[in-house]
Design an enzyme around this catalytic site. Structure first.
Site, mmCIF file in Angstrom:
data_model
loop_
_atom_site.group_PDB
_atom_site.id
_atom_site.type_symbol
_atom_site.label_atom_id
_atom_site.label_comp_id
_atom_site.label_asym_id
_atom_site.label_seq_id
_atom_site.Cartn_x
_atom_site.Cartn_y
_atom_site.Cartn_z
ATOM 1 N N CYS A 155 0.835 -1.194 0.000
ATOM 2 C CA CYS A 155 0.000 0.000 0.000
ATOM 3 C C CYS A 155 0.875 1.252 0.000
ATOM 4 O O CYS A 155 2.107 1.174 0.041
ATOM 5 C CB CYS A 155 -0.927 0.020 1.221
ATOM 6 S SG CYS A 155 -0.010 0.025 2.780
ATOM 7 N N CYS B 201 3.446 1.681 2.742
ATOM 8 C CA CYS B 201 4.686 0.915 2.531
ATOM 9 C C CYS B 201 5.666 1.740 1.710
ATOM 10 O O CYS B 201 6.865 1.797 1.999
ATOM 11 C CB CYS B 201 4.402 -0.391 1.792
ATOM 12 S SG CYS B 201 3.307 -1.525 2.665
ATOM 13 N N CYS C 46 42.731 -13.169 -22.647
ATOM 14 C CA CYS C 46 43.403 -14.259 -21.935
ATOM 15 C C CYS C 46 42.822 -14.409 -20.538
ATOM 16 O O CYS C 46 41.952 -13.644 -20.126
ATOM 17 C CB CYS C 46 44.907 -14.019 -21.855
ATOM 18 S SG CYS C 46 45.354 -12.533 -20.925
ATOM 19 N N CYS D 114 42.788 -11.421 -18.145
ATOM 20 C CA CYS D 114 41.708 -10.456 -18.399
ATOM 21 C C CYS D 114 40.453 -10.862 -17.625
ATOM 22 O O CYS D 114 39.780 -10.025 -17.019
ATOM 23 C CB CYS D 114 41.380 -10.398 -19.890
ATOM 24 S SG CYS D 114 42.738 -9.961 -20.963
ATOM 25 N N ASP E 118 13.274 -42.617 -8.604
ATOM 26 C CA ASP E 118 11.873 -42.728 -8.195
ATOM 27 C C ASP E 118 11.153 -43.606 -9.213
ATOM 28 O O ASP E 118 11.359 -43.461 -10.418
ATOM 29 C CB ASP E 118 11.244 -41.333 -8.150
ATOM 30 C CG ASP E 118 9.764 -41.397 -7.853
ATOM 31 O OD1 ASP E 118 9.410 -41.844 -6.757
ATOM 32 O OD2 ASP E 118 8.974 -41.020 -8.735
ATOM 33 N N ASP F 155 10.408 -37.069 -10.946
ATOM 34 C CA ASP F 155 9.610 -36.226 -11.837
ATOM 35 C C ASP F 155 8.459 -35.528 -11.147
ATOM 36 O O ASP F 155 7.811 -34.682 -11.753
ATOM 37 C CB ASP F 155 9.051 -37.056 -12.995
ATOM 38 C CG ASP F 155 7.859 -37.901 -12.562
ATOM 39 O OD1 ASP F 155 7.867 -38.387 -11.415
ATOM 40 O OD2 ASP F 155 6.921 -38.067 -13.366
ATOM 41 N N ASP G 251 9.022 -35.223 -5.343
ATOM 42 C CA ASP G 251 10.437 -35.548 -5.526
ATOM 43 C C ASP G 251 11.338 -34.332 -5.307
ATOM 44 O O ASP G 251 12.557 -34.484 -5.195
ATOM 45 C CB ASP G 251 10.701 -36.083 -6.939
ATOM 46 C CG ASP G 251 10.025 -37.422 -7.187
ATOM 47 O OD1 ASP G 251 9.910 -38.197 -6.221
ATOM 48 O OD2 ASP G 251 9.614 -37.687 -8.327
#
Length: 822
Positions: A24, A27, A91, A94, A511, A710, A714
């Site tokens: 709001c 804040c 290199c 750098c 799994d 998946d 998990d």
């Protein structure tokens, strides 16, 4: 009365901070007040809609103090990732300087710079303009970059222009250098050449011509080395360009003195080394050009992915069809795709039927059928039918954009193995310059006559041969090619560290549901009694099961529908508690249930005894069907094992890994599946919250562990494992928690990922050994260590060739990973 002094104007860029937690106007006021109280803050503007604070400094401002003030007020400043493209790095030293400059910026929590991609990834709250300024302060040029197709096109055009410029300069240098080389070295290599030169132009004019041509080489194609190397030397931060600049200028300056003021040199030391300066510049340009071409090939995986994005989309708007740029497609747009066209964005089919080639995502060559309700992935190719779909993800939100982003992040990451390289290369160039100075002094004091000539030639050779290009390229090029090849094989490394950790895996925990198996019940067995037809029996069993919502019932109905069997109407349906179900079809009773239900009906199931034993051994619970008062069939529904799973398990064993299965199934079913697949260890009857504990137990027993899963449940186990591997057809939460994503959803991707990890890290070690051993071994040779015993000295020209060869070897070795096969 003195007029009030105006606040001093500052050209410091506005600092922009993201703010989370504001809800709001009050804040906004609290955040503005907190920020305004920080030293150096001139004005503050906080926007609730964009959730950002823009701070205009009146003096030096510590970004960390701003973050602390926001958090003390009860809000949060999230870290953001800023990607920069860095120009001018040549290199490893750098890379170290740019990284240190970025890390010194207030608000930066992490900075990773990659020489191969010429990019920096910076995490924290620092403003991009401040990051660009920090890079500029150490002598390089930076630009913030995005990840759209346009950004990638712009980057490609820039790289193409750089390669074209290098090619042009290489041609100019070669044309100018060849006469210099012929005039100087021809006199030594070709019999009679010296006499021809003396009779025609004479030695002094020979030197004048060499001076003119070499000056052009250094001033036109070679100017890049001096424009970057000398300022770096002045900043006391020498890099590869500094080594080339000092080496070639030393040979050039000495030659000028020998040409125009020979009396200044000791007797017997008057000689010219124009050809050394010119040939060194030409050879290093050749190395740079070959390096640029090879770098282009290392990023071909990203280019191919970007090339999969369609340029335009055919969208229905205002009752008309419009072809619009892909970037203008909005969420919810209705998009049409004709046969043979590439699908522009992710979506859901609302009209039409077709098959779509999704091999670019899954690696599977067989086209996938698409009907109303099917999901489409942008970048895949429509086959023969026409489709109309609703856009569900556009721009950066599409799966292809996310894949490109994942691959770019993995390619730009820094592996733990790089830490040693960073420590060494930071001090390598200053150490080489010190070694060159020491070489010069030792030869000048102790060398044979002419000592000054020997001192100069050997010091230049040391400077040229020790350029650390190969060290900086050794790790990132292998990562780029390895992760790119992985993307082509459907294996995405979300985090670079996983590429190094995966090779050390000792056990793979998997799994069961959705990873080893299809993740949904299906009719796996149907054996028909004598006197019955399959179509008749399956149709009647499915008809009875239509009244049940149980997953087993749905699997039987789906099997009948898939075979095109018509399902008849039923009457008098009744569920017999503890036994099964029954109904009437065309006046004929049909009962489906366990063996005890058949015995209750007075039917002998012994005819299917052998089949029942086999199903029990496989962990399946058989059902029986009776039609018209006779035993008609034995049926089993189970979560079928994926076709690719046995091959994947064998491949993991071939790699010397143990395989453990984690399942919520009862122990008998789980162990039956494990026996069929040859799985080494089984954890059965595991609740979702127990998976993390199993992962910890397996890590303690076996060592480094990769967990493959998946589902949402998990995610904690994926995060707890040393390496989390998510199958790509799993949930977004599982993928977000994983380090590696298998886009095909096949377990075969796991051994592919592990083998690719081993191949890539092996390639990096080969590169690092070559880069360090090669440079370290040849520095003493260039300094003349072999001269006292064998009379061998290394010409600066050969030193330049060897240095160029070092980088080309490293890049060529990394490119071998493009041919990796699982």
């Amino acid at each position: 009365m003195n007029a009030p002094t105006k606040p001093e104007r500052t050209s410091a860029p506005t600092i922009s901070l993201p703010i989370e937690g504001m809800s709001c106007a009050s804040c906004v006021g609290r955040v503005e007040k907190a920020l305004a109280g920080i030293d150096g803050v001139g004005s503050v503007s906080v926007n609730l809609a964009t959730e950002r604070a823009d701070i205009r400094p009146s003096g030096p401002v510590d970004t960390r103090a701003l973050v602390r003030a926001v958090e003390a007020a009860g809000y949060h400043v999230p870290s953001t990732v800023t990607d920069l493209t860095i120009d001018g790095m040549t290199c490893a030293s750098c890379v170290a300087r740019v990284e240190n400059a970025l890390k010194a910026v207030p608000g930066v929590t992490e900075a990773v710079v990659n020489l191969a991609t010429e990019r920096a990834s910076v995490r924290g709250t620092a403003n991009p303009q401040i990051l660009v300024a920090a890079v500029a302060s150490v002598g390089y040029t930076a630009r913030p970059i995005g990840h759209s197709s346009a950004d990638n096109d712009a980057a490609t055009q820039r790289k193409d222009a750089e390669r074209a410029e290098l090619k042009r300069d290489l041609i100019i240098a070669t044309v100018l250098t060849l006469p210099v080389f012929a005039l100087e070295m021809g006199a030594h290599l070709i019999p009679g050449m010296h006499d021809v030169i003396m009779r025609t132009i004479g030695m002094q004019w020979n030197w004048y011509v060499q001076f003119a041509l070499t000056t052009l080489v250094l001033a036109i194609p070679g100017i890049r080395f001096y424009a970057k190397g000398i300022p770096a030397l002045v900043r006391l931060a020498p890099d590869m360009n500094s080594l080339v600049a000092v080496g070639t200028l030393a040979a050039y300056a000495y030659s000028i003195v020998a040409t125009f003021a020979p009396s200044l040199l000791p007797s017997g030391t008057v000689n010219v080394y124009y050809e050394a300066a010119a040939v060194i510049v030409t050879l290093i340009l050749l190395g740079r050009f070959l390096e640029a071409r090879a770098k282009g090939r290392t990023s071909e995986a990203i280019k191919r992915l970007v090339g999969l994005q369609a340029k335009t989309a055919r969208v229905r708007r205002d009752e008309t069809l419009q072809d619009i740029p892909i970037g203008d497609v909005a969420f919810g747009d209705t998009v049409e795709v004709r046969p043979g066209e590439r699908i522009p964005v992710d979506g859901e089919v609302i009209e039409g039927e077709s098959f779509v080639d999704e091999s670019m995502i899954t690696g599977e060559p067989i086209p996938v059928e698409k009907t109303t309700g099917s999901r489409l992935v942008g970048g895949t190719v429509n086959q023969k039918g026409a489709l109309v779909f609703r856009a569900t993800a556009v721009g950066e939100a599409t799966m292809l954009s996310q894949i490109i982003r994942m691959v770019e992040e993995a390619q730009g990451s820094k592996l733990p193995i790089q830490a040693l390289v960073d420590k060494v290369t930071m001090w390598f160039v200053p150490a080489v310059m010190a070694a060159a100075a020491l070489t010069f002094i030792v030869w000048l004091i102790f060398g044979p006559t002419p000592a000054l000539t020997f001192a100069l030639v050997n010091a230049v050779a040391v400077l040229i041969i020790a350029c650390p290009c190969a060290m900086g390229l050794a790790t990132p090029t292998s990562i780029m090619v390895g992760t790119g090849r992985g993307a082509e094989l459907g294996v995405l490394f979300r985090k670079g560290e996983a590429l190094q950790l995966l090779k050390d895996a000792k056990v793979v925990a998997v799994d069961k549901t959705g990873t080893l198996t299809e993740g949904r019940p299906a009719l796996t067995d149907l054996e028909i009694a004598e006197g019955f037809a399959r179509e008749h029996v399956l149709g009647r069993i499915a008809a009875v099961e239509t009244k049940s919502e149980h997953p087993i019932a749905r699997a039987i109905v789906e099997a009948a529908e898939a075979e095109g069997i018509s399902i008849p109407d039923i009457s008098a349906f009744e569920s017999v508690t503890g036994f099964g179900v029954k109904a009437e079809i065309d006046g004929e009773p049909v009962q489906v249930g366990a063996d005890r239900y058949m015995r209750e009906l007075g039917l002998d199931v012994g005819v299917f005894a052998a089949t029942a034993v086999r199903l029990g051994d496989e962990g399946k619970s058989p059902l029986y069907a009776a039609i018209g008062g006779r035993l008609a069939a034995i049926v089993a529904v189970a979560d079928p094992i994926k076709e690719t799973t046995p091959e994947a398990i064998n491949a993991l064993h071939d790699l010397g890994l143990k395989v453990a299965m984690v399942s919520g199934d009862n122990r008998r079913t789980a162990e039956a599946i494990a026996r069929r697949l040859g799985i080494d260890e089984v954890a059965a009857e595991i609740l979702p919250e127990g998976k993390v504990e199993i992962v910890r137990k397996l890590k303690a027993e076996h060592g480094t562990l990769a967990f493959v899963g998946d589902g949402i449940n998990d995610a904690p186990a994926l995060a707890e494992a040393d390496i989390g591997v998510a199958v790509g057809n799993g949930t977004d939460i599982a993928i977000e928690a994983a380090d590696v994503v298998l886009m095909s959803g096949s377990l075969k991707g796991v051994p592919t990922a592990i083998a690719l990890s081993r191949a890539t890290i092996g390639n990096i070690r080969q590169n690092l050994f070559w880069a360090f051993a090669y440079n370290t071994a040849l520095i003493p040779v260039a300094a003349g260590a072999l001269y006292p015993a064998f009379g061998i000295l290394l010409s600066p020209i050969f030193a330049a060739g060897a240095m160029a060869l070092s980088s080309v070897f490293v890049l060529g070795n990394a490119l071998r990973l493009r041919r990796f096969q699982p």
